[in-house]
Design an enzyme around this catalytic site. Structure first.
Site, PDB file in Angstrom:
ATOM      1  N   GLY A  16       1.978   2.177  11.008  1.00  0.00           N
ATOM      2  CA  GLY A  16       2.947   3.273  10.932  1.00  0.00           C
ATOM      3  C   GLY A  16       3.556   3.680  12.266  1.00  0.00           C
ATOM      4  O   GLY A  16       4.235   4.704  12.352  1.00  0.00           O
ATOM      5  N   ASN A  48       0.862  -1.177   0.000  1.00  0.00           N
ATOM      6  CA  ASN A  48       0.000   0.000   0.000  1.00  0.00           C
ATOM      7  C   ASN A  48       0.907   1.238   0.000  1.00  0.00           C
ATOM      8  O   ASN A  48       1.442   1.606   1.040  1.00  0.00           O
ATOM      9  CB  ASN A  48      -0.887  -0.031   1.257  1.00  0.00           C
ATOM     10  CG  ASN A  48      -1.742   1.213   1.394  1.00  0.00           C
ATOM     11  OD1 ASN A  48      -1.862   2.004   0.456  1.00  0.00           O
ATOM     12  ND2 ASN A  48      -2.342   1.396   2.555  1.00  0.00           N
ATOM     13  N   TRP A  49       1.073   1.816  -1.174  1.00  0.00           N
ATOM     14  CA  TRP A  49       1.977   2.973  -1.297  1.00  0.00           C
ATOM     15  C   TRP A  49       1.338   4.256  -0.751  1.00  0.00           C
ATOM     16  O   TRP A  49       1.980   5.302  -0.698  1.00  0.00           O
ATOM     17  CB  TRP A  49       2.380   3.190  -2.759  1.00  0.00           C
ATOM     18  CG  TRP A  49       3.352   2.164  -3.286  1.00  0.00           C
ATOM     19  CD1 TRP A  49       3.880   1.103  -2.604  1.00  0.00           C
ATOM     20  CD2 TRP A  49       3.917   2.115  -4.603  1.00  0.00           C
ATOM     21  NE1 TRP A  49       4.739   0.399  -3.408  1.00  0.00           N
ATOM     22  CE2 TRP A  49       4.774   0.997  -4.638  1.00  0.00           C
ATOM     23  CE3 TRP A  49       3.776   2.892  -5.748  1.00  0.00           C
ATOM     24  CZ2 TRP A  49       5.497   0.659  -5.791  1.00  0.00           C
ATOM     25  CZ3 TRP A  49       4.485   2.551  -6.897  1.00  0.00           C
ATOM     26  CH2 TRP A  49       5.342   1.445  -6.912  1.00  0.00           C
ATOM     27  N   LYS A  50       0.080   4.182  -0.387  1.00  0.00           N
ATOM     28  CA  LYS A  50      -0.654   5.356   0.115  1.00  0.00           C
ATOM     29  C   LYS A  50      -0.505   6.538  -0.859  1.00  0.00           C
ATOM     30  O   LYS A  50      -0.533   6.313  -2.055  1.00  0.00           O
ATOM     31  CB  LYS A  50      -0.198   5.699   1.531  1.00  0.00           C
ATOM     32  CG  LYS A  50      -0.205   4.475   2.459  1.00  0.00           C
ATOM     33  CD  LYS A  50      -0.125   4.815   3.902  1.00  0.00           C
ATOM     34  CE  LYS A  50      -0.026   3.537   4.704  1.00  0.00           C
ATOM     35  NZ  LYS A  50      -0.198   3.740   6.117  1.00  0.00           N
ATOM     36  N   GLU A  65      -7.224   4.628   7.542  1.00  0.00           N
ATOM     37  CA  GLU A  65      -7.015   6.058   7.253  1.00  0.00           C
ATOM     38  C   GLU A  65      -8.226   6.646   6.527  1.00  0.00           C
ATOM     39  O   GLU A  65      -8.583   7.804   6.744  1.00  0.00           O
ATOM     40  CB  GLU A  65      -5.723   6.226   6.420  1.00  0.00           C
ATOM     41  CG  GLU A  65      -4.491   6.031   7.294  1.00  0.00           C
ATOM     42  CD  GLU A  65      -3.273   5.490   6.579  1.00  0.00           C
ATOM     43  OE1 GLU A  65      -3.235   5.510   5.335  1.00  0.00           O
ATOM     44  OE2 GLU A  65      -2.353   5.033   7.280  1.00  0.00           O
ATOM     45  N   GLY A  87       2.597  -0.999   4.427  1.00  0.00           N
ATOM     46  CA  GLY A  87       2.611   0.415   4.068  1.00  0.00           C
ATOM     47  C   GLY A  87       4.029   0.910   3.869  1.00  0.00           C
ATOM     48  O   GLY A  87       4.640   0.709   2.815  1.00  0.00           O
ATOM     49  N   HIS A 109      -9.727   0.981   4.524  1.00  0.00           N
ATOM     50  CA  HIS A 109      -8.484   1.213   5.268  1.00  0.00           C
ATOM     51  C   HIS A 109      -8.757   2.181   6.422  1.00  0.00           C
ATOM     52  O   HIS A 109      -9.557   3.110   6.282  1.00  0.00           O
ATOM     53  CB  HIS A 109      -7.405   1.775   4.329  1.00  0.00           C
ATOM     54  CG  HIS A 109      -6.052   1.780   4.956  1.00  0.00           C
ATOM     55  ND1 HIS A 109      -5.663   2.757   5.834  1.00  0.00           N
ATOM     56  CD2 HIS A 109      -5.008   0.920   4.868  1.00  0.00           C
ATOM     57  CE1 HIS A 109      -4.428   2.492   6.250  1.00  0.00           C
ATOM     58  NE2 HIS A 109      -4.008   1.380   5.677  1.00  0.00           N
TER      59      HIS A 109
HETATM   60  C1  PEP Z   1      -1.079   0.206   6.225  1.00  0.00           C
HETATM   61  O1  PEP Z   1      -1.213   1.417   6.092  1.00  0.00           O
HETATM   62  O2  PEP Z   1      -1.929  -0.565   5.790  1.00  0.00           O
HETATM   63  C2  PEP Z   1       0.105  -0.296   6.910  1.00  0.00           C
HETATM   64  C3  PEP Z   1       0.132  -1.549   7.248  1.00  0.00           C
HETATM   65  O3  PEP Z   1       1.098   0.624   7.142  1.00  0.00           O
HETATM   66  P1  PEP Z   1       2.519   0.340   7.816  1.00  0.00           P
HETATM   67  O4  PEP Z   1       3.081  -0.920   7.206  1.00  0.00           O
HETATM   68  O5  PEP Z   1       3.329   1.543   7.488  1.00  0.00           O
HETATM   69  O6  PEP Z   1       2.283   0.177   9.278  1.00  0.00           O
END
Ligand code: PEP
Length: 268
Positions: free
Chosen positions: A181, A13-15, A106, A242, A104
């Site tokens: 995160g 997931n590159w966001k 977010e 992420g 998600h």
């Molecule tokens: C995500 O946003 O789905 C995620 C798992 O982020 P991270 O790996 O940065 O915790």
């Protein structure tokens, strides 16, 4: 299932990154090159909408393959119409996407996405032959007891009316919100506990066979140091990643940790 037949699923997931499509291409190509020979891991790259096209264009050298697929980070619940600013599942399918991340945390937090909205999006994605990766997870870590009630509600409401025959095309991403995160992760036992409860709930909603076959990913601060242990001991089928997916070297190390770990075989 015997371990040689197992296929783990790793979703990047590159966001809202990278801002530059040249950087996105470089990242994609590095991942592709380093993972070309890996057979037991299916990799899904989910870039921002604006960078979905490059993987379809032969000139970019970013072609997809049997083990390297494309996904989106969200979609709308209608195929077309007057919905300013939205992207439909039909458009994503036409761009070569096979997967779409839905619900998600977010999006739930910053865009007020509810379980009812997630439900409509799951139905729309399935109609367009996109595999929904449905994110669920508790907001806070409870030291005394694992609080499954919130997750149960997320699943029951998001899966309202979703037919049994569709479950094989849906993936659950168990992502404790506090772990995303943050650099903090649950123990393997805690992830395993969540996985068991999710499978139990799917047994009640559908049946045991469906629940056992359901692909459950873990997401939240996965890195190359914790990935192997999680795969060996937490009963999961892969990861949603992420931050670490934006670093080709680290992302590839995670994939290799899993592919070398295949003999431990918890991916039944
Ligand atoms: C995500 O946003 O789905 C995620 C798992 O982020 P991270 O790996 O940065 O915790």
């Amino acid at each position: 299932m015997n371990f040689q037949e197992q296929k783990y699923l790793i979703v990047a997931n590159w966001k809202m990154n990278p801002a530059d499509s040249a950087e996105a291409k470089t990242l994609f190509k590095a991942i592709k090159k380093e993972t070309a020979k890996i057979k037991n891991v299916e990799i899904v790259i989910c870039p921002p909408f604006t960078q979905l096209l490059f993987a379809r264009l032969p000139a970019t050298g970013c072609r997809l393959s049997a083990n390297l697929k494309l996904g989106a980070q969200n979609c709308f619940w209608k195929d077309d119409g007057a919905y300013t600013g939205e992207i439909s599942p039909k458009m994503l399918k036409n761009l070569g996407c096979n997967f779409v991340i839905l619900g998600h945390s977010e999006r739930r937090e910053f865009l007020s996405e509810t379980n009812q909205i997630v439900n409509k999006k799951i139905q729309a994605a399935l109609k367009n032959r996109l595999k929904p990766i449905v994110c669920i997870g508790e907001k806070e870590w409870n030291v005394n007891d694992f609080d499954f009630e919130g997750i149960k509600t997320q699943i029951l409401e998001s899966f309202e009316g979703i037919k049994k025959t569709n479950i094989q095309n849906i993936i659950i991403a168990y992502e404790p919100v506090w772990a995303i995160g943050s650099g903090q992760v649950p123990s393997e036992n805690d992830i395993m506990k969540a996985v068991i409860l999710i499978r139990r709930l799917f047994t009640e909603m559908y049946d045991q066979k469906i629940a056992q076959k359901l692909k459950i990913l873990y997401g939240g601060s996965v890195n190359s140091r914790n990935a192997g242990n999680f795969i060996s001991n937490a009963g999961i089928n892969g990861f949603l990643i992420g931050k670490a997916s934006l670093n080709a070297g680290e992302f590839v190390r995670i994939i290799k940790a899993i592919s070398e770990d295949k003999q431990t075989g918890n991916n039944e």
